[in-house]
Scaffold this motif. Structure first.
Motif, PDB file in Angstrom:
ATOM      1  N   ALA A   1       0.821  -1.204   0.000  1.00 32.80           N
ATOM      2  CA  ALA A   1       0.000   0.000   0.000  1.00 32.80           C
ATOM      3  C   ALA A   1       0.860   1.261   0.000  1.00 32.80           C
ATOM      4  CB  ALA A   1      -0.928  -0.005   1.219  1.00 32.80           C
ATOM      5  N   PHE A   2       1.923   1.231   0.777  1.00 30.17           N
ATOM      6  CA  PHE A   2       2.826   2.391   0.822  1.00 30.17           C
ATOM      7  C   PHE A   2       3.510   2.589  -0.529  1.00 30.17           C
ATOM      8  CE2 PHE A   2       7.097   4.130   1.582  1.00 30.17           C
ATOM      9  CZ  PHE A   2       6.739   5.348   2.157  1.00 30.17           C
ATOM     10  N   ARG A   3       3.933   1.479  -1.153  1.00 26.80           N
ATOM     11  CA  ARG A   3       4.586   1.581  -2.448  1.00 26.80           C
ATOM     12  C   ARG A   3       3.652   2.170  -3.491  1.00 26.80           C
ATOM     13  NH1 ARG A   3       5.304  -3.414  -3.333  1.00 26.80           N
ATOM     14  NH2 ARG A   3       7.223  -3.618  -2.121  1.00 26.80           N
ATOM     15  N   TRP A   4       2.392   1.707  -3.503  1.00 23.63           N
ATOM     16  CA  TRP A   4       1.427   2.244  -4.456  1.00 23.63           C
ATOM     17  C   TRP A   4       1.116   3.710  -4.170  1.00 23.63           C
ATOM     18  CZ3 TRP A   4       0.438   0.310  -8.934  1.00 23.63           C
ATOM     19  CH2 TRP A   4       0.518  -1.066  -9.155  1.00 23.63           C
ATOM     20  N   LEU A   5       1.106   4.077  -2.899  1.00 24.97           N
ATOM     21  CA  LEU A   5       0.798   5.457  -2.525  1.00 24.97           C
ATOM     22  C   LEU A   5       1.869   6.419  -3.023  1.00 24.97           C
ATOM     23  CD1 LEU A   5      -1.128   7.351  -0.998  1.00 24.97           C
ATOM     24  CD2 LEU A   5       0.253   6.938   1.050  1.00 24.97           C
ATOM     25  N   VAL A   6       3.124   6.100  -2.778  1.00 20.23           N
ATOM     26  CA  VAL A   6       4.202   6.991  -3.207  1.00 20.23           C
ATOM     27  C   VAL A   6       4.357   6.965  -4.726  1.00 20.23           C
ATOM     28  CG1 VAL A   6       5.400   6.860  -0.997  1.00 20.23           C
ATOM     29  CG2 VAL A   6       5.955   5.214  -2.796  1.00 20.23           C
ATOM     30  N   THR A   7       4.083   5.817  -5.344  1.00 23.62           N
ATOM     31  CA  THR A   7       4.118   5.761  -6.807  1.00 23.62           C
ATOM     32  C   THR A   7       3.053   6.654  -7.410  1.00 23.62           C
ATOM     33  OG1 THR A   7       4.959   3.487  -6.729  1.00 23.62           O
ATOM     34  CG2 THR A   7       3.972   4.236  -8.802  1.00 23.62           C
ATOM     35  N   ALA A   8       1.862   6.629  -6.809  1.00 26.36           N
ATOM     36  CA  ALA A   8       0.788   7.498  -7.280  1.00 26.36           C
ATOM     37  C   ALA A   8       1.158   8.966  -7.126  1.00 26.36           C
ATOM     38  CB  ALA A   8      -0.501   7.189  -6.518  1.00 26.36           C
ATOM     39  N   ALA A   9       1.841   9.301  -6.028  1.00 26.31           N
ATOM     40  CA  ALA A   9       2.256  10.693  -5.829  1.00 26.31           C
ATOM     41  C   ALA A   9       3.238  11.121  -6.913  1.00 26.31           C
ATOM     42  CB  ALA A   9       2.883  10.854  -4.440  1.00 26.31           C
ATOM     43  N   GLY A  10       4.190  10.243  -7.249  1.00 28.92           N
ATOM     44  CA  GLY A  10       5.136  10.566  -8.308  1.00 28.92           C
ATOM     45  C   GLY A  10       4.469  10.685  -9.665  1.00 28.92           C
ATOM     46  N   LEU A  11       3.555   9.758  -9.965  1.00 24.75           N
ATOM     47  CA  LEU A  11       2.844   9.819 -11.242  1.00 24.75           C
ATOM     48  C   LEU A  11       1.947  11.041 -11.326  1.00 24.75           C
ATOM     49  CD1 LEU A  11       1.874   6.065 -11.748  1.00 24.75           C
ATOM     50  CD2 LEU A  11       3.682   7.361 -12.918  1.00 24.75           C
ATOM     51  N   PHE A  12       1.413  11.480 -10.176  1.00 21.55           N
ATOM     52  CA  PHE A  12       0.544  12.657 -10.170  1.00 21.55           C
ATOM     53  C   PHE A  12       1.287  13.882 -10.692  1.00 21.55           C
ATOM     54  CE2 PHE A  12      -0.910  16.485  -7.937  1.00 21.55           C
ATOM     55  CZ  PHE A  12      -2.222  16.541  -8.393  1.00 21.55           C
ATOM     56  N   VAL A  13       2.553  14.016 -10.321  1.00 20.98           N
ATOM     57  CA  VAL A  13       3.339  15.155 -10.797  1.00 20.98           C
ATOM     58  C   VAL A  13       3.498  15.094 -12.314  1.00 20.98           C
ATOM     59  CG1 VAL A  13       5.577  16.277 -10.680  1.00 20.98           C
ATOM     60  CG2 VAL A  13       4.551  15.358  -8.606  1.00 20.98           C
ATOM     61  N   LEU A  14       3.856  13.910 -12.832  1.00 19.08           N
ATOM     62  CA  LEU A  14       4.060  13.773 -14.273  1.00 19.08           C
ATOM     63  C   LEU A  14       2.763  13.982 -15.042  1.00 19.08           C
ATOM     64  CD1 LEU A  14       6.441  10.670 -14.334  1.00 19.08           C
ATOM     65  CD2 LEU A  14       7.054  13.085 -14.495  1.00 19.08           C
ATOM     66  N   ILE A  15       1.678  13.428 -14.523  1.00 18.56           N
ATOM     67  CA  ILE A  15       0.384  13.582 -15.205  1.00 18.56           C
ATOM     68  C   ILE A  15      -0.056  15.039 -15.195  1.00 18.56           C
ATOM     69  CG2 ILE A  15      -2.063  12.980 -15.082  1.00 18.56           C
ATOM     70  CD1 ILE A  15      -1.208  10.239 -14.006  1.00 18.56           C
ATOM     71  N   SER A  16       0.131  15.720 -14.075  1.00 20.08           N
ATOM     72  CA  SER A  16      -0.257  17.128 -13.994  1.00 20.08           C
ATOM     73  C   SER A  16       0.559  17.971 -14.965  1.00 20.08           C
ATOM     74  CB  SER A  16      -0.062  17.646 -12.563  1.00 20.08           C
ATOM     75  OG  SER A  16      -0.857  16.919 -11.649  1.00 20.08           O
ATOM     76  N   LEU A  17       1.861  17.696 -15.040  1.00 21.22           N
ATOM     77  CA  LEU A  17       2.725  18.432 -15.957  1.00 21.22           C
ATOM     78  C   LEU A  17       2.309  18.211 -17.404  1.00 21.22           C
ATOM     79  CD1 LEU A  17       5.305  20.206 -16.054  1.00 21.22           C
ATOM     80  CD2 LEU A  17       6.610  18.089 -16.313  1.00 21.22           C
ATOM     81  N   ALA A  18       2.086  16.948 -17.765  1.00 20.65           N
ATOM     82  CA  ALA A  18       1.682  16.642 -19.135  1.00 20.65           C
ATOM     83  C   ALA A  18       0.307  17.226 -19.449  1.00 20.65           C
ATOM     84  CB  ALA A  18       1.674  15.126 -19.343  1.00 20.65           C
ATOM     85  N   ALA A  19      -0.610  17.164 -18.488  1.00 23.12           N
ATOM     86  CA  ALA A  19      -1.957  17.699 -18.712  1.00 23.12           C
ATOM     87  C   ALA A  19      -1.916  19.214 -18.920  1.00 23.12           C
ATOM     88  CB  ALA A  19      -2.861  17.353 -17.535  1.00 23.12           C
ATOM     89  N   ALA A  20      -1.104  19.911 -18.135  1.00 26.68           N
ATOM     90  CA  ALA A  20      -1.001  21.357 -18.294  1.00 26.68           C
ATOM     91  C   ALA A  20      -0.428  21.717 -19.658  1.00 26.68           C
ATOM     92  CB  ALA A  20      -0.130  21.949 -17.177  1.00 26.68           C
ATOM     93  N   ALA A  21       0.631  21.017 -20.071  1.00 24.01           N
ATOM     94  CA  ALA A  21       1.248  21.308 -21.367  1.00 24.01           C
ATOM     95  C   ALA A  21       0.295  21.001 -22.517  1.00 24.01           C
ATOM     96  CB  ALA A  21       2.538  20.503 -21.516  1.00 24.01           C
TER      97      ALA A  21
END
Length: 323
Positions: A24-44
């Motif tokens: 659960a912890f691994r998935w949580l931190v992975t989601a946090a990292g992916l959130f940054v990339l997804i937000s960046l790509a979505a904004a661009a």
């Protein structure tokens, strides 16, 4: 002697719970990292999609066209890009040596009773909203420069060969030079704070050894402190540059907001962020609005390229240092 025995299943249950918690912890931190990339790509992508009409009409030439005429629906990004890069460069030229001096004063020269108040003042400057800097620049700095500084600059430096065009122009007070100065004051707290923190990480034994060999304070700074912290110092400089590139309100107040392509630092200009802030509410046509959104995408690209260059420089330096 009676020993209390645990059920055989107890260790297994604890192992299962630990494994579940770890997953659960691994998935949580992975989601946090992916959130940054997804937000960046979505904004661009959203800015690219919003500016597609401008790019379809003007093509890649939108980046180097100097036209900006809402009446004729003729737009180009050259003037805002030029103003953004020039003001950020001026800010760095002023802010880097001042920040270095502040950091070195606080870590090597200042007595302990001075370091606390000066450090607190730097942190206070970093917390001032940008609109306050803009208002101060417009009502205090602009009149002062127009009356006392820019006339002298135009008269003396504006006549120099080769570089005279940079300092020639009407002493309006508003212009790219003023905007760069305000940006420098804004980013000095950030760069100096980073430099101060990394200078404090230099082991005392290295400096003491240099002093024991007869080195002066200047030699210790240039031969020990700076080489040891070089990568972090450059990272702090590019952090300030990123702040300068995207600054909006402070620049909007003092830049002059004129779509004028000139080499003179005394004349008004424009930047990407200031153009969007000033004209977004006035965009009365789809092409006008699309061109402003396209400018936002260009600013994203400019910032991305600058930060990428910084990362490559740091990686190259790390290789040379054997890391």
């Amino acid at each position: 002697m009676n020993a209390t025995t645990l059920p055989a299943s107890a260790p297994n249950n604890r192992d299962v719970k630990d494994a579940r918690a770890d997953r659960a912890f691994r998935w949580l931190v992975t989601a946090a990292g992916l959130f940054v990339l997804i937000s960046l790509a979505a904004a661009a992508l959203s800015m690219l999609w919003g500016g597609r009409a401008a790019f379809e009409k003007f093509g890649i030439a939108f980046l180097w066209r100097d036209a900006w005429d809402p009446v004729l629906q003729d737009f180009g990004a050259l003037v805002p890009i030029y103003g953004t890069l020039v003001t950020a460069l001026i800010a760095l030229v002023i802010a880097v040596p001042v920040s270095f001096g502040i950091a070195m004063f606080l870590t090597e020269i200042a007595p302990k009773w001075v370091r606390g108040p000066v450090g607190a003042a730097i942190e206070l400057l970093a917390g001032i909203p940008s609109i306050i800097y803009g208002m101060w620049g417009l009502f205090v700095l602009v009149p002062f420069l127009a009356q006392h500084i820019y006339p002298w600059v135009d008269e003396h430096l504006g006549q120099l060969p080769l570089v005279g065009a940079l300092f020639a122009g009407p002493p309006l007070g508003l212009g790219m030079g003023t905007a760069g100065l305000v940006l420098a004051i804004m980013i000095i707290p950030f760069i100096s704070s980073v430099m101060r923190e990394v200078f404090l990480t230099v082991p005392g034994r290295l400096k003491e050894s240099a002093y024991a060999l007869g080195s002066t304070k200047t030699e210790v700074v240039w031969d020990v402190v700076l080489p040891y912290t070089r990568s972090a110092v450059i990272g702090g400089i590019f952090l300030g540059l990123g702040r300068a590139l995207g600054e909006t309100m402070a620049v909007t107040f003092v830049l002059g907001n004129a779509h004028n392509l000139t080499v003179s630092l005394l004349e008004p200009g424009n930047s990407i962020a200031a153009t969007i802030a000033n004209e977004f509410a006035e965009a009365d046509s789809p092409m006008y609005l699309s061109s402003l959104i396209a400018l936002g995408f260009v600013l994203f690209l400019v910032t991305f390229v600058v930060l990428t260059i910084a990362r490559l420089m740091l990686r190259q330096m790390a290789k040379k240092e054997g890391n």
